[in-house]
Design an enzyme around this catalytic site. Structure first.
Site, PDB file in Angstrom:
ATOM      1  CE1 TYR A 436      37.502  42.401  37.737  1.00  0.00           C
ATOM      2  CE2 TYR A 436      37.778  41.106  35.745  1.00  0.00           C
ATOM      3  CZ  TYR A 436      37.274  41.240  37.015  1.00  0.00           C
ATOM      4  OH  TYR A 436      36.556  40.214  37.562  1.00  0.00           O
ATOM      5  CD  GLU A 437      35.340  46.979  34.350  1.00  0.00           C
ATOM      6  OE1 GLU A 437      35.250  48.140  33.940  1.00  0.00           O
ATOM      7  OE2 GLU A 437      35.238  45.991  33.603  1.00  0.00           O
ATOM      8  N   GLY A 438      39.516  49.589  36.606  1.00  0.00           N
ATOM      9  CA  GLY A 438      40.250  50.617  37.336  1.00  0.00           C
ATOM     10  C   GLY A 438      40.935  50.045  38.550  1.00  0.00           C
TER      11      GLY A 438
END
Length: 591
Positions: A436-438
């Site tokens: 998550y968040e890239g």
């Protein structure tokens, strides 16, 4: 039974000696902050983590959040813990004093967040995302929106959530379909968002959603995305809670880990349309959202540190307690910590955890300077440094967490594979941090494509020179630093060679950067981790009489990292220099 202990002493060391806390305290924004105050804050934050959050960690894992009648019901005990969190003023730690915040540096807030995430990662995600939403609103929203929402959010009375992803728009936000139709002084939001962490709960009276959507006739792609604030409950002119807005949790995902954190499917406008308020200007939403996303990325790096530290602590405690076998050189049976291979695993865990903590705190401190330094040039340079380091801090620290949590399970042996010990939970919880968040690949591509190439590697070159400066100091420090010195010299050489090789080739080969980016990121993270531990060892040598056990351990940990971890940078470097040909050689149908 293992009991988590907050690593306050190491946090204080990193903040003061590596992240430059004393320099931050000289800035006008932090003039009322001092190292003694920060130590007190960290001690109390640690007590909250140990006494309130850690006991709920297993409960959240076994009895995760559920969605009942379009409303999320959080794990029993979480609501009471959150109220204690608010009552203690913890949500306001780095908040702007103009809206009721304590005004402490973000780097101090990151340290507190680390302890809360280590104690209970599922719980810690809620205030982490709220803080990111606060930053985005404060940076880009109108005065009216700020005055309506920030005080309640900074106090923790209301929480925030980030709504980007849709079923057909994961990392490719250019294809989001959620719509926003203008009406009076607001918009009607319609659409469905997925993977929304803490998108709903009953712990507060309101949840403030930041939502990406498209207005009518918006340009195609990312240039047509706008950002909207969509509250769960509308807010009356006097600040009181008003009508229920048309935004509901449809379900929560059944996940590998972080079961106590509700990952929601959110429906906006199932009935009359959810009322939302435009943040900033139309069609600039993605740029605004990156304020929140970049904050989250660095804090997810901190989560990687957190779960690494928790896994290390439990593995070390188990190794001291578990009696099995006779270690080489011992005359009797003893604890498994006497066995060299167990020691090897624990030292890998310890050194990687301390290195990743240092990297995250130094990155956060750069942003403290970027946001609050008086001198404009200092702010600009600090921002360049923080932006350069963020994808490394996020990507490398979370990849480290995979290794450390896996080793933690391995130290337990068969008992690690049994859920009752808790070692498996750390491994499951850690897994999401690289996603998550890239993902790590996205962080690596950001590092190469947006950060390294934007200035032809000049800021990266300045960083390499700082690594070399530390090796110069070590070289006159005596024979005890010889292996650390040699590893840093080789590490700096590797980074210079890799950037010098990649930059001219990346411009004319679209596939090359993506094929080598992750290995480059891992090489950089490895060297920077060694650099910061090397700096720690120099400081520890000077201070060893103040606390011999702590500082001598610092020196040994730095030497172990130099000997056992730093050689990885060379291997990552060889992989980079091999290029992309074999990576791209197979046809699609050969996979």
């Amino acid at each position: 039974m293992f009991e988590y202990s907050a690593p306050v002493k190491d946090m204080s060391f990193v903040l003061n000696e590596l992240a430059g806390l004393s320099d931050l305290c000289e800035l006008p924004r932090f003039e009322e902050t001092n190292p003694e105050l920060v130590d007190t804050v960290l001690e109390e934050a640690g007590k909250f983590a140990v006494g309130v959050l850690a006991p709920l960690n297993t409960a959240g894992d076994l009895n995760g959040a559920q969605c009942v009648d379009n409303a999320v019901v959080e794990t029993a005990g979480f609501s009471q813990a959150y109220q204690q969190f608010v009552d203690g003023g913890w949500a306001a730690l780095p908040g702007n004093p103009e809206y009721g915040g304590m005004g402490l540096p973000e780097s101090v807030g990151l340290a507190a967040m680390e302890m809360w995430a280590a104690a209970n990662m599922s719980f810690g995600l809620c205030p982490m995302l709220s803080q990111g939403a606060i930053n985005a609103i404060e940076s880009h929203a109108s005065a009216s929106i700020k005055n309506t929402y920030l005080e309640k959010m900074i106090s923790g009375e209301w929480t925030g959530a980030m709504n980007l992803t849709e079923s057909d728009a994961g990392s490719d936000l250019a294809v989001i379909r959620s719509s926003a139709l203008p009406e009076k002084d607001y918009y009607r939001i319609n659409g469905t968002k997925i993977y929304i962490t803490w998108g709903d709960h009953q712990m507060t009276e309101n949840v403030v959603h930041l939502v990406l959507a498209r207005t009518p006739n918006a340009p195609e792609g990312v240039k047509g995305i706008s950002l909207f604030l969509v509250p769960k409950f509308l807010v009356n002119s006097d600040g009181s809670i008003g009508d229920r807005n048309d935004v509901y949790a449809v379900s929560v995902e059944h996940k590998l880990g972080i079961h106590g954190s509700p990952t929601c499917v959110m429906s906006f406008g199932e009935n009359e349309g959810a009322i939302g308020y435009l943040i900033g200007e139309e069609n600039k939403g993605l740029a605004y959202m990156f304020t929140m996303m970049n904050h989250a990325r660095l804090n997810v790096g901190g989560q990687g540190v957190a779960v690494s530290d928790r896994a290390y602590q439990q593995a070390a405690a188990y190794a001291k307690d578990r009696v099995q076998g006779q270690a080489p050189g011992d005359r009797e049976k003893g604890s498994i910590i006497r066995h060299p291979d167990v020691r090897r695993m624990l030292m890998v865990m310890r050194s990687l955890t301390e290195a990743s903590r240092a990297l995250c705190y130094v990155t956060s401190s750069a942003f403290d300077h970027a946001h609050h330094a008086v001198d404009k040039q200092e702010r600009t340079l600090a921002n360049f440094r923080g932006e350069l380091l963020t994808p490394i801090a996020k990507g490398w620290s979370t990849e480290v967490a995979q290794e450390v949590s896996s080793l933690g399970l391995q130290v337990h042996g068969g008992m690690g594979f049994i859920e009752e010990t808790g070692a498996a939970q750390f491994m499951r919880d850690a897994r999401i941090t690289t996603i998550y968040e890239g993902t790590t690949g996205i962080q690596a591509n950001d590092f190469v494509g947006r950060k390294l190439m934007r200035d032809e590697g000049r800021e990266f070159g300045r960083l390499i020179e700082e690594v070399r400066a530390t090796s110069d100091l070590l070289s006159v420090g005596g024979a005890e630093f010889s292996t650390i010195t040699a590893s840093l010299i080789e590490g700096a050489k590797t980074l210079e060679e890799l950037s010098g090789w990649l930059l001219p080739r990346a411009k004319n080969n679209q596939q090359l950067p993506g094929a080598v980016a992750v290995n480059l990121l891992m090489a950089v993270g490895t060297v920077l981790g060694g650099w910061l531990l090397a700096k720690s060892s120099l400081i520890a040598k000077e201070k060893i009489q103040e606390d011999e056990p702590f500082y001598s351990a610092k020196m040994v940990t730095a030497r172990f990292y130099a000997e056992q971890i730093m050689p990885r940078a060379g291997a990552y470097g060889k992989a980079v220099l091999s290029g992309h040909d074999s990576t791209m050689a197979l046809r699609d149908d050969q996979f």
